[in-house]
Design an enzyme around this catalytic site. Structure first.
Site, PDB file in Angstrom:
ATOM      1  N   THR A 209       0.808  -1.227   0.000  1.00  0.00           N
ATOM      2  CA  THR A 209       0.000   0.000   0.000  1.00  0.00           C
ATOM      3  C   THR A 209       0.839   1.273   0.000  1.00  0.00           C
ATOM      4  OG1 THR A 209      -0.340  -0.626   2.315  1.00  0.00           O
ATOM      5  CG2 THR A 209      -2.232  -0.797   0.862  1.00  0.00           C
ATOM      6  N   GLU A 210       2.134   1.153   0.283  1.00  0.00           N
ATOM      7  CA  GLU A 210       3.067   2.275   0.101  1.00  0.00           C
ATOM      8  C   GLU A 210       4.431   1.692  -0.223  1.00  0.00           C
ATOM      9  OE1 GLU A 210       3.498   5.115   3.334  1.00  0.00           O
ATOM     10  OE2 GLU A 210       1.320   5.310   3.544  1.00  0.00           O
ATOM     11  N   ASN A 211       5.077   2.266  -1.219  1.00  0.00           N
ATOM     12  CA  ASN A 211       6.472   1.955  -1.505  1.00  0.00           C
ATOM     13  C   ASN A 211       7.014   3.102  -2.346  1.00  0.00           C
ATOM     14  OD1 ASN A 211       8.399  -0.044  -3.687  1.00  0.00           O
ATOM     15  ND2 ASN A 211       8.888   0.237  -1.533  1.00  0.00           N
TER      16      ASN A 211
END
Length: 462
Positions: free
Chosen positions: A369-371
């Protein structure tokens, strides 16, 4: 291939309009507006001004051809004092515009219900240390499901509860800036887990049948590599590190409704040596365990970097979550540094993390969901370091998917555009698009990485 390729943002980082149209203050408004809190006295009063410029955001999303957009709802924009009685229709209208705009362009909204910006009015009641927050948060989520759930089918309750508990209540670096490292982080995490479970059951009981969406929680995890893989004690320390950080929340939710054994043992043991009558790690009743277990439909993880861990015997006094670990962390020295210290680009760690999650939590569907990676804000077009980061990290995701059978369903790049970067203010940016914060119109310009990511999506789309 992962089916969903997207980008992310969060309300306080991009919206601005901090008091526009009846919005109430959040703890981040209060904190960032206080001189000396953030480098350059930066704050999110205007940020990217997305509250007034969502059309421009939509234009960028359309151009990227993303399948999904992860954003968060500002609780105090919808309920200015945190409670339903203060409902602000203008806030609801704004999010309706956002959601309808995405739908019109076949972009799936992935909505975070809580991305750190607690209404200040609720902090005044004790915030997440107060067990009343469990019902108060549930009522806010219930309202959001009822109002937006006909169009939103992917919900995340909390973004990085680890950060809320440890940075907010242990280190005291982020709001509410409480430094009580031995007790408060455990108490707060306990309440966050219970609040999450309650919201999941609310969705289950009232909305799932008619809306058919997914509900999860967004957990943060670095990969940790043992200092020496041939020394058992170091391997055990690395596993303990994963349990203390990711397992703290994932173990109750995805395994058995309770904390990992490594945590129970460490904190219990240390508490005893500190002559405390009971462990500093709160206990769940059997009833609570069965209520918490299984309260996520998919596994959502935010990931940036990899650390090297080795065993230490930490001190007993003063009591601290950090001293309960009995491991130390250092940077992965062979990997490139980035604009944020302690966030080296270590792509191979992501594949290992995904495999660990697969083995530890029973092969769940996983969404990254975040990178992403921070670069200096002076970087306007040529962010080749970011392109290199995405090239190598996405490659490891595809290896995990193709070669290891990890069920990676989605990959969300951080972030759509440069924005207010929390304690770093506007000194660094994670954006695929540059934003000129010196210009009142906040013009957005694609960087090289936006073009690169467009091709990643195009080539990997079904």
């Amino acid at each position: 291939m992962p089916e969903i390729w997207g980008v992310s943002s969060s309300a306080y980082q991009i919206e601005g309009g901090w008091n526009a149209d009846g919005k109430g203050p959040s703890v981040w408004d209060t904190f960032a507006q206080k001189p000396g809190s953030i480098p350059g006295n930066a704050n999110g009063d205007v940020a990217c001004d997305s509250y007034h410029r969502f059309e421009e955001d939509l234009y960028m999303l359309r151009a990227l051809r993303v399948k999904s957009y992860r954003f968060s709802l500002s609780w105090s924009r919808i309920f200015p004092d945190g409670l339903r009685t203060s409902l602000n229709y203008k806030g609801v209208e704004y999010y309706n515009r956002v959601i309808d705009g995405l739908a019109a362009n076949n972009i799936t909204p992935m909505v975070t219900l809580y991305h750190w910006d607690l209404p200040q009015a609720l902090q005044n009641l004790g915030g997440w240390e107060n067990t009343d927050m469990i019902d108060i948060f549930n009522d806010f989520c219930d309202f959001c499901f009822a109002t937006f759930g006909d169009r939103v089918k992917f919900w995340m309750t909390f973004n990085q509860p680890y950060t809320i508990a440890w940075s907010g209540y242990g280190l005291g670096q982020v709001p509410p800036n409480i430094k009580n490292p031995g007790i408060a982080p455990y108490r707060v995490a306990h309440n966050l887990i219970k609040a999450h479970a309650k919201v999941y059951h609310t969705y289950d009981d009232k909305y799932r049948k008619s809306q058919g969406g997914l509900v999860s929680i967004t957990l943060s995890a670095d990969w940790v590599e043992p200092k020496d893989v041939n020394v058992l004690r170091e391997v055990v320390a690395a596993d303990r590190a994963l349990q203390f950080k990711l397992g703290w929340f994932a173990h109750p939710i995805f395994k058995n409704g309770d904390y990992p054994d490594a945590m129970k043992w460490q904190v219990g043991n240390k508490s005893e040596l500190q002559d405390l009558r009971e462990t500093r790690l709160p206990l769940f009743t059997e009833e609570e365990k069965s209520f918490i277990k299984g309260t996520a439909d998919v596994f959502c993880v935010n990931h940036y970097t990899t650390k090297i861990v080795s065993h230490v015997t930490a001190r007993l006094s003063p009591p601290s979550y950090e001293h309960d670990w009995d491991f130390s962390e250092s940077e992965e020295g062979d990997s490139p540094t980035t604009a944020i210290s302690n966030q080296r680009a270590v792509a191979w760690g992501l594949r290992r993390l995904l495999n660990w999650i697969k083995e530890e939590y029973g092969n769940p569907d996983i969404y990254i969901t975040e990178n992403g990676v921070a670069t200096d804000m002076k970087t306007t077009w040529d962010d080749s370091t970011r392109v290199f980061y995405y090239k190598t990290y996405v490659d490891e995701v595809l290896k995990a998917y193709d070669l290891d059978g990890v069920k990676v369903k989605g990959y969300i790049a951080t972030s759509l555009m440069d924005s207010f970067e929390w304690l770093n203010g506007y000194n660094v940016g994670f954006g695929l698009h540059h934003v000129d914060f010196t210009n009142p119109n906040r013009p957005r310009t694609p960087k090289y990485s936006a073009h690169f990511y467009y091709h990643v999506i195009k080539d990997n789309a079904h």
